[in-house]
Scaffold this active site. Structure first.
Site, short mmCIF file in Angstrom:
data_model
loop_
_atom_site.label_atom_id
_atom_site.label_comp_id
_atom_site.label_asym_id
_atom_site.label_seq_id
_atom_site.Cartn_x
_atom_site.Cartn_y
_atom_site.Cartn_z
N GLU A 47 -9.85 3.36 8.59
CA GLU A 47 -8.78 4.31 8.29
C GLU A 47 -7.80 4.37 9.46
OE1 GLU A 47 -8.16 4.93 5.10
OE2 GLU A 47 -10.15 5.80 4.90
N HIS A 48 -6.52 4.35 9.14
CA HIS A 48 -5.42 4.40 10.12
C HIS A 48 -5.40 3.18 11.03
CE1 HIS A 48 -3.84 8.46 9.27
NE2 HIS A 48 -5.08 8.70 8.86
N ALA A 74 -4.41 12.72 -4.21
CA ALA A 74 -5.84 12.70 -3.92
C ALA A 74 -6.19 11.64 -2.88
CB ALA A 74 -6.62 12.46 -5.21
N GLY A 75 -5.17 11.06 -2.26
CA GLY A 75 -5.43 10.04 -1.23
C GLY A 75 -5.93 8.73 -1.80
N SER A 84 -1.65 6.92 -5.33
CA SER A 84 -0.86 6.92 -6.57
C SER A 84 0.61 6.58 -6.26
CB SER A 84 -0.97 8.28 -7.26
OG SER A 84 -0.49 9.28 -6.41
N GLU A 115 8.77 3.78 0.82
CA GLU A 115 8.01 4.92 1.34
C GLU A 115 8.53 5.38 2.71
OE1 GLU A 115 3.78 4.86 0.47
OE2 GLU A 115 4.14 3.53 -1.23
N ASP A 131 -2.37 -0.14 1.29
CA ASP A 131 -2.38 0.27 -0.12
C ASP A 131 -1.71 -0.79 -1.00
OD1 ASP A 131 -3.37 2.46 1.15
OD2 ASP A 131 -1.64 3.74 0.81
N TYR A 189 0.77 12.48 9.66
CA TYR A 189 0.61 11.02 9.59
C TYR A 189 1.63 10.34 10.51
CZ TYR A 189 -0.03 6.39 7.54
OH TYR A 189 -0.31 5.05 7.36
C1 GLA Z 1 -2.32 6.12 3.85
C2 GLA Z 1 -1.35 4.99 4.17
C3 GLA Z 1 -2.09 3.72 4.52
C4 GLA Z 1 -3.16 3.96 5.59
C5 GLA Z 1 -4.01 5.17 5.24
C6 GLA Z 1 -4.95 5.54 6.34
O1 GLA Z 1 -3.02 5.83 2.68
O2 GLA Z 1 -0.49 4.75 3.07
O3 GLA Z 1 -1.18 2.72 4.92
O4 GLA Z 1 -2.57 4.09 6.85
O5 GLA Z 1 -3.23 6.31 4.93
O6 GLA Z 1 -5.88 4.55 6.55
#
Ligand code: GLA
Length: 368
Positions: free
Chosen positions: A16-17, A103-104, A107, A140, A152, A202
């Site tokens: 993540e990140h 919801a992460g 979408s 985005e 994503d 973020y």
């Molecule tokens: C969001 C961003 C991704 C990624 C995640 C964290 O989903 O769109 O690019 O950075 O957060 O892993």
């Protein structure tokens, strides 16, 4: 001629990140999708969704930011495509979705990738996946204001059924790994916390990582192009100059990147228990060092830790809400949800929502 696009959400097993830090991620696509049905129109364009949103406009009027947040996904996409082909045809687009928003589970990227794909076909614009990723990221960054990475979009475009993608975000090298989870399933639990803080925080993390990299390069006289490449020794040497917060951010990225590589190896060798342990460790890093969790996510991960049928759990995605991802024995899913849902509701006045995540194929298009 109608164009039907099925654009999936994404799940991230671990990593993540790390994407915007040139590191590894390990995502797959979900079997929940946004379905978009396009048709060319001569006069006006309109978009209707099953969520009650609708809009109409002319593709050839100049872009103007809308106060209606979701409309900027559509208008931003049209505007970006106009940088490639200045005159676009009008169109209709009907959108139906089984993919929960906020919801992460991506979408927004599913929507933007679906729009780009459909509109490029209608307008005879030839785009490869790398170009779609770039365009989608521009939408985005410029129109939505989130400085997201490429995980994503890459997943939505390239995922394969029952496979995880070990993706090196520095050079987009991939390795597909069979997600043979036996009697286990990937269970998402939506906290139903709508992550309002997410975009500001973020972007703050993106900036903090850039600052950390700059400091490390200065202190060590090095030319690292991203944080994921930094060696432990150089991070230690830079500790004082980084200060407490930036040091935590940078060490999280280094550790998480290591965890992704180990995880891929464990999953290739069916070592689910060992992988699960890394999921718990990832959550701790996200909570304490990267500081992108929230009390609802922490509660769900704690409950998962107490349950012997769950091998691992962590928050997933950008953070500050959204879902946890759990590696859980399929036969125990209902029991686990029943056991925690009332306590969750009484603590947070929110209903949690379980989603079983079946790793599925990426975006699909059919011309009807
Ligand atoms: C969001 C961003 C991704 C990624 C995640 C964290 O989903 O769109 O690019 O950075 O957060 O892993």
């Amino acid at each position: 001629m109608k164009i039907h696009i099925k654009s999936p959400g994404r799940v991230n097993l671990i990593g993540e990140h790390t994407d915007y830090n040139g590191g590894y991620v390990f995502p797959c696509a979900l079997d929940l999708t946004i379905d978009l049905l396009f048709e060319k129109k001569s006069k006006e364009s309109y978009v209707n969704t099953d969520l009650g949103y609708s809009m109409s406009f002319d593709t050839n009027t100049a872009y103007k930011k809308s106060n209606n947040h979701w409309e900027n996904y559509v208008l931003g996409t049209v505007n970006e495509l106009k940088q490639i082909k200045s005159k676009l045809s009008n169109f209709s687009c009907l959108i139906k979705s089984t993919l929960p928003s906020g919801a992460g589970i991506s979408s927004s990227s599913a929507l933007v990738c679906g729009l780009i794909k459909g509109l490029s076909v209608i307008n005879n614009i030839d785009l490869d996946n790398a170009e779609i990723i770039n365009l989608s990221r521009n939408v985005e960054h410029k129109y939505i204001g989130v400085l997201g990475g490429i995980m994503d979009q890459f997943t939505i475009l390239n995922a394969k059924k029952n496979m995880g993608i070990l993706l090196d975000c520095e050079n987009l090298k991939t390795k597909y790994i069979n997600l043979d989870l036996g009697e286990y399933k990937l269970l998402l639990i939506d906290t139903n916390v709508k992550h309002n803080l997410a975009s500001t925080e973020y972007n703050k993390r993106v900036i903090e990582c850039k600052q950390s990299l700059k400091i490390i390069n200065r202190v060590c006289n090095s030319i690292y192009s991203n944080l994921s490449q930094v060696k432990e020794i150089d991070l230690s040497l830079s500790k004082n100059k980084l200060g407490q917060t930036l040091y935590k951010r940078a060490s999280y990225i280094l550790n998480e990147n290591q965890r992704v590589m180990k995880s891929a190896n464990f999953l290739e060798n069916n070592k689910l228990k060992e992988f699960g342990q890394l999921m718990f460790e990832s959550h701790l890093g996200l909570k304490n060092d990267y500081q992108v969790s929230c009390k609802e996510l922490d509660f769900l991960v704690e409950k998962a830790k107490e349950n012997d049928e769950i091998l691992g759990a962590r928050m997933m995605g950008g953070g500050f809400g959204g879902c946890t991802i759990n590696l859980i024995k399929e036969s125990s899913i209902n029991k686990f949800i029943e056991a925690i849902k009332e306590e969750y509701f009484s603590k947070f006045a929110l209903a949690l929502k379980p989603i079983i995540a079946n790793p599925d194929i990426g975006i699909q298009m059919k011309i009807i």
